[in-house]
Design a protein around this motif. Structure first.
Motif, short mmCIF file in Angstrom:
data_model
loop_
_atom_site.label_atom_id
_atom_site.label_comp_id
_atom_site.label_asym_id
_atom_site.label_seq_id
_atom_site.Cartn_x
_atom_site.Cartn_y
_atom_site.Cartn_z
N GLU A 3 28.52 -88.59 39.40
CA GLU A 3 29.81 -88.79 38.74
C GLU A 3 30.09 -90.27 38.55
O GLU A 3 30.55 -90.69 37.50
N LYS A 4 29.84 -91.08 39.58
CA LYS A 4 30.07 -92.51 39.48
C LYS A 4 29.12 -93.15 38.48
O LYS A 4 29.50 -94.06 37.74
N ALA A 5 27.87 -92.69 38.43
CA ALA A 5 26.91 -93.24 37.48
C ALA A 5 27.35 -92.97 36.05
O ALA A 5 27.31 -93.86 35.19
N VAL A 6 27.80 -91.75 35.78
CA VAL A 6 28.25 -91.41 34.43
C VAL A 6 29.56 -92.12 34.11
O VAL A 6 29.76 -92.62 33.00
N GLU A 7 30.45 -92.19 35.08
CA GLU A 7 31.75 -92.83 34.86
C GLU A 7 31.60 -94.29 34.47
O GLU A 7 32.37 -94.81 33.65
N ARG A 8 30.60 -94.97 35.01
CA ARG A 8 30.40 -96.37 34.69
C ARG A 8 29.69 -96.57 33.36
O ARG A 8 29.64 -97.69 32.86
N GLY A 49 39.10 -95.77 28.77
CA GLY A 49 40.21 -95.52 27.86
C GLY A 49 40.45 -94.03 27.76
O GLY A 49 39.87 -93.24 28.51
N PRO A 50 41.26 -93.61 26.81
CA PRO A 50 41.59 -92.19 26.68
C PRO A 50 40.37 -91.31 26.39
O PRO A 50 40.26 -90.21 26.93
N LEU A 51 39.46 -91.79 25.56
CA LEU A 51 38.28 -90.99 25.24
C LEU A 51 37.39 -90.82 26.47
O LEU A 51 36.89 -89.73 26.76
N GLY A 52 37.20 -91.89 27.22
CA GLY A 52 36.39 -91.83 28.43
C GLY A 52 36.99 -90.91 29.48
O GLY A 52 36.28 -90.17 30.16
N ARG A 53 38.31 -90.93 29.62
CA ARG A 53 38.96 -90.04 30.59
C ARG A 53 38.80 -88.58 30.18
O ARG A 53 38.58 -87.70 31.02
N GLN A 54 38.87 -88.31 28.87
CA GLN A 54 38.67 -86.93 28.39
C GLN A 54 37.23 -86.49 28.63
O GLN A 54 36.97 -85.36 29.03
N GLN A 55 36.28 -87.37 28.42
CA GLN A 55 34.88 -87.03 28.66
C GLN A 55 34.63 -86.76 30.13
O GLN A 55 33.87 -85.86 30.48
N MET A 56 35.26 -87.51 31.01
CA MET A 56 35.09 -87.27 32.45
C MET A 56 35.72 -85.94 32.87
O MET A 56 35.22 -85.28 33.78
N ARG A 57 36.80 -85.54 32.23
CA ARG A 57 37.40 -84.24 32.55
C ARG A 57 36.48 -83.09 32.14
O ARG A 57 36.50 -82.03 32.76
N ASN A 58 35.69 -83.30 31.09
CA ASN A 58 34.79 -82.26 30.62
C ASN A 58 33.45 -82.24 31.35
O ASN A 58 32.66 -81.33 31.14
N LEU A 59 33.20 -83.23 32.20
CA LEU A 59 31.93 -83.31 32.91
C LEU A 59 31.92 -82.34 34.09
O LEU A 59 32.86 -82.30 34.88
N ARG A 60 30.87 -81.54 34.20
CA ARG A 60 30.72 -80.60 35.31
C ARG A 60 29.41 -80.91 36.03
O ARG A 60 28.34 -80.86 35.43
#
Length: 99
Positions: A48-53, A58-69
Motif C-alpha cells: 500500500e505504501k509503495a503504491v501510495e508513493r 491530490g483528489p485523483l490519487g485519493r480516489q485511486q487509493m480508495r479503489n485499491l484492494r
C-alpha cells in the motif's frame, strides 16, 4: 492484489528500509523496519505504501487509493462476475419468428 504477504526484498532492505509515522504529539516520530511490517499483523501495508508513493497527491490519487484492494493471502471476498444468459426472444411475443 493478492498474496501481499509473500513480498520479497533484495539486498538488506528488510533491515535497512524504514517506514516513519507520526503520532501527532511533539516528539512522536515512530519508525519500523520493512521486516517487522511483513512479520506483523498487516503485511499488505508494505505494498500500500509503495503504491501510495507512486500515484499523484491530490483528489485523483485519493480516489485511486480508495479503489485499491490488497490482500495478504490468496483468499478474498471479491469474486468475479457471473454472467447469465438472457433469452430476449422469450421476453416479448413480437420477438418470436412466426410462420
Amino acid at each position: 492484489m493478492i498474496n501481499a504477504g509473500k513480498v520479497k526484498f533484495t539486498g538488506n532492505k528488510l533491515q535497512d528500509k524504514i517506514y516513519y509515522k507520526h503520532t501527532g504529539y511533539p516528539g512522536g516520530l515512530k519508525e519500523i523496519t520493512a521486516g517487522k511490517v511483513l512479520e506483523g499483523r498487516f503485511p499488505e501495508r508494505v505494498l500500500e505504501k509503495a503504491v501510495e508513493r507512486m500515484i499523484p497527491r491530490g483528489p485523483l490519487g485519493r480516489q485511486q487509493m480508495r479503489n485499491l484492494r490488497i490482500f495478504a493471502g490468496s483468499e478474498h471476498d471479491h469474486t468475479a462476475q457471473n454472467p447469465e444468459v438472457l433469452d430476449v426472444a422469450s421476453m416479448n411475443r413480437k420477438n418470436k419468428v412466426g410462420a
